[in-house]
Scaffold this motif. Structure first.
Motif, PDB file in Angstrom:
ATOM      1  N   LEU A  24      81.019 113.092 -11.014  1.00  0.00           N
ATOM      2  CA  LEU A  24      80.136 112.698 -12.107  1.00  0.00           C
ATOM      3  C   LEU A  24      80.897 111.921 -13.173  1.00  0.00           C
ATOM      4  CD1 LEU A  24      77.574 112.748 -13.865  1.00  0.00           C
ATOM      5  CD2 LEU A  24      78.248 115.039 -14.614  1.00  0.00           C
ATOM      6  N   ILE A  25      82.000 112.488 -13.667  1.00  0.00           N
ATOM      7  CA  ILE A  25      82.752 111.816 -14.734  1.00  0.00           C
ATOM      8  C   ILE A  25      83.266 110.466 -14.260  1.00  0.00           C
ATOM      9  CG2 ILE A  25      84.733 111.980 -16.280  1.00  0.00           C
ATOM     10  CD1 ILE A  25      82.496 113.943 -16.927  1.00  0.00           C
ATOM     11  N   ASP A  26      83.775 110.417 -13.040  1.00  0.00           N
ATOM     12  CA  ASP A  26      84.269 109.150 -12.504  1.00  0.00           C
ATOM     13  C   ASP A  26      83.149 108.114 -12.412  1.00  0.00           C
ATOM     14  OD1 ASP A  26      86.039 107.315 -11.238  1.00  0.00           O
ATOM     15  OD2 ASP A  26      85.273 107.929  -9.285  1.00  0.00           O
ATOM     16  N   SER A  27      81.909 108.573 -12.179  1.00  0.00           N
ATOM     17  CA  SER A  27      80.780 107.662 -11.994  1.00  0.00           C
ATOM     18  C   SER A  27      80.217 107.116 -13.299  1.00  0.00           C
ATOM     19  CB  SER A  27      79.656 108.370 -11.228  1.00  0.00           C
ATOM     20  OG  SER A  27      80.087 108.767  -9.949  1.00  0.00           O
ATOM     21  N   ILE A  28      80.315 107.891 -14.379  1.00  0.00           N
ATOM     22  CA  ILE A  28      79.688 107.437 -15.632  1.00  0.00           C
ATOM     23  C   ILE A  28      80.704 106.924 -16.652  1.00  0.00           C
ATOM     24  CG2 ILE A  28      77.726 108.985 -15.321  1.00  0.00           C
ATOM     25  CD1 ILE A  28      78.953 110.815 -17.459  1.00  0.00           C
ATOM     26  N   ALA A  29      81.998 107.200 -16.414  1.00  0.00           N
ATOM     27  CA  ALA A  29      83.043 106.730 -17.321  1.00  0.00           C
ATOM     28  C   ALA A  29      83.746 105.522 -16.711  1.00  0.00           C
ATOM     29  CB  ALA A  29      84.048 107.841 -17.599  1.00  0.00           C
ATOM     30  N   ALA A  30      84.498 104.809 -17.540  1.00  0.00           N
ATOM     31  CA  ALA A  30      85.210 103.608 -17.096  1.00  0.00           C
ATOM     32  C   ALA A  30      86.295 103.302 -18.126  1.00  0.00           C
ATOM     33  CB  ALA A  30      84.237 102.443 -16.968  1.00  0.00           C
ATOM     34  N   PRO A  31      87.209 102.398 -17.798  1.00  0.00           N
ATOM     35  CA  PRO A  31      88.283 102.077 -18.744  1.00  0.00           C
ATOM     36  C   PRO A  31      87.798 101.600 -20.110  1.00  0.00           C
ATOM     37  CG  PRO A  31      88.841 101.251 -16.567  1.00  0.00           C
ATOM     38  CD  PRO A  31      87.418 101.738 -16.496  1.00  0.00           C
TER      39      PRO A  31
END
Length: 385
Positions: free
Chosen positions: A103-110
Motif C-alpha cells: 500500500l505505502i509503496d503504491s501511494i507514495a513516491a519520491p
C-alpha cells in the motif's frame, strides 16, 4: 579478504555476544505471546466449519489473483469485510506485511512526504523506504510534534506540490498504546493529508462488534474520511492474510499498481472461506472481549503492585520492561520451563528489552495469577544469581 561465510560467521558471533541471537522454537505451554487474541485459531466452531469445507480445492491458489488465483469466496469476503467496517471496498492480500508494504509503496513516491510514527511496524517503514518518499518521523504518539513537521512542510512546499501522507498504527504491538485518533482527524482536516491507519492489533477486540479502535473513538463520518485502513486476518481472526479497506477507486488503483499484490500468489482458497465464517463469529463475541480486557486490567494492576515496570499500555498487550537482553532471556526461559509461553523481545525490534505479554480470550483468571507468581519467582532467582 574475508569470504562470504566468514563475514556471516562474524556477524552471527556479534549477535551472540550482544544476547540478540534468535532461533525458531516450537510453541508449548500456556499462550501468553501469540496474536490469536480472540482464540479463533483453535476455536471448536472454526474447526467444525472447516470440516464442512474440507473438499475445497485446489489446495493452493495456483497463481496470482490477476491470473488464475482469484476465487468467488475472496470477492465475497472482501465485500463482507468492507460492509462490516463501513468501507466502500476492500482488497485481500497474502499477509498483513504485504498489505502495509504494498500500500505505502503504491501511494507514495519520491515527490511526496510520508509522516510516520517512529515506532510503526517494519512493514510500514519498509514500504516508505522502497517508495523513495521523503520520510518524516514524528516522536511516538506525539501529535504536537507531527503538527510541527506538517507546518514546516507547508513552509517548505507552500504550493502543495508534494503529497502529504500520515501513517500510524492504532494499537502498537510492542508497547500496547494508541494515538489520540480524534486529534489525528483534526490534523487531517486542517492539513489535508492522506491518512493510513493500521488496525491490525485492535481489530476484533475494540469498538462495536470488535470493529476496531476507530469505531470506539471516532464518529462514522470521521471513520469514512480515513483514506486507507489496514487489517490482518492473522490476529483476531485466527487465520493469515491482510486486507486493505478504502474507496472503490482506491481498490481499483491498488489492483493495477500494487506490485506485492500483482506479483504474489493469491491466498489459499480455504482462507477466504474460513475468514467469512470467522468474521460473522467475531461479531458475536462481546462477552469474550469484555473478559479479555478485564483480565488485562487485572494483570497490569498486579504487575504494578508487585513492583514490575510496564509500558503505558492501555490494552491487552502488556510489555514488562527489563534492563538488559540477558535479563529478558532469563525471564522468558524461566517462565517457559514452568509451561508459560512468554517470549523475550529485544533490540532492534524494540529500544528496550522486554517480555511482551499478549493476552487472549482463552485465558482464565488463574492463568494470570500463575503468571504473576512465576514472574516473582524468576525475579528472585535473577536477583540471587
Amino acid at each position: 579478504m574475508a569470504t562470504h561465510w566468514e563475514e556471516v560467521q562474524k556477524k552471527l558471533d556479534s549477535i551472540h555476544e550482544k544476547q540478540l541471537f534468535r532461533e525458531t522454537k516450537v510453541y508449548q505451554g500456556i499462550d501468553f505471546c501469540s496474536n490469536d487474541y480472540m482464540g479463533l485459531a483453535t476455536n471448536p466452531r472454526m474447526l467444525e466449519f472447516f470440516q464442512t469445507k474440507k473438499e475445497v480445492y485446489p489446495f493452493g491458489s495456483t497463481a496470482s489473483r490477476l491470473v488464475r488465483g482469484n476465487r468467488m469466496s475472496m470477492d465475497k469476503f472482501e465485500s463482507e469485510f468492507a460492509h462490516f467496517v463501513e468501507g466502500e471496498a476492500a482488497l485481500l492480500v497474502s499477509t498483513g506485511f504485504t498489505a502495509n508494504f504494498g500500500l505505502i509503496d503504491s501511494i507514495a513516491a519520491p515527490d511526496c512526504f510520508v509522516f510516520s510514527d517512529r515506532l510503526n511496524h517494519a512493514s510500514i517503514l519498509d514500504g516508505i523506504r522502497i517508495s523513495g518518499a521523503q520520510k518524516k518521523y514524528y516522536n511516538h504518539l506525539d501529535l504536537n510534534h507531527l503538527r510541527t513537521l506538517l507546518e514546516k512542510a507547508n513552509i517548505d512546499d507552500p504550493g502543495y506540490k508534494k503529497k502529504r501522507i500520515v501513517v500510524t498504527e492504532t494499537l502498537f504491538s510492542m508497547d500496547g498504546d494508541s494515538p489520540d485518533l480524534k486529534t489525528l482527524l483534526e490534523l487531517k482536516r486542517e492539513f489535508g493529508f492522506v491518512l493510513v491507519l493500521d488496525e491490525a492489533h485492535a481489530f476484533g477486540i475494540y469498538g462495536s462488534s470488535g470493529k476496531g479502535l476507530v469505531f470506539r473513538d471516532l464518529t462514522l463520518s470521521e471513520i469514512k474520511s480515513i483514506d486507507y485502513r489496514v487489517y490482518t486476518l492473522g490476529k483476531s481472526l485466527g487465520l493469515e492474510g491482510g486486507i486493505i479497506v478504502t474507496k472503490k477507486i482506491g481498490r481499483d488503483h491498488l489492483v493495477n499498481v500494487m506490485r506485492s499484490f500483482i506479483f504474489s500468489t493469491a491466498p489459499l482458497p480455504m482462507i477466504s472461506e474460513l475468514a467469512s465464517f470467522a468474521l460473522s463469529f467475531l461479531g458475536t463475541m462481546d462477552k469474550e472481549r469484555a473478559d479479555l480486557l478485564s483480565l488485562a486490567n487485572g494483570l497490569k494492576n498486579s504487575l504494578k503492585q508487585n513492583g514490575f515496570s510496564i509500558t503505558e499500555t492501555t490494552s491487552h498487550i502488556v510489555p514488562l520492561l527489563l534492563e538488559t537482553e540477558k535479563e529478558a532471556l532469563f525471564y522468558a526461559n524461566g517462565l517457559q520451563e514452568k509451561g508459560l509461553d512468554v517470549r523475550a523481545i529485544r533490540p532492534p525490534t524494540v529500544p528496550t528489552p522486554r517480555l511482551r505479554i499478549s493476552l487472549n480470550a482463552k485465558l482464565k483468571l488463574n492463568d494470570i495469577q500463575t503468571l504473576v507468581e512465576e514472574l516473582v519467582r524468576v525475579r528472585e532467582k535473577w536477583n540471587s544469581r
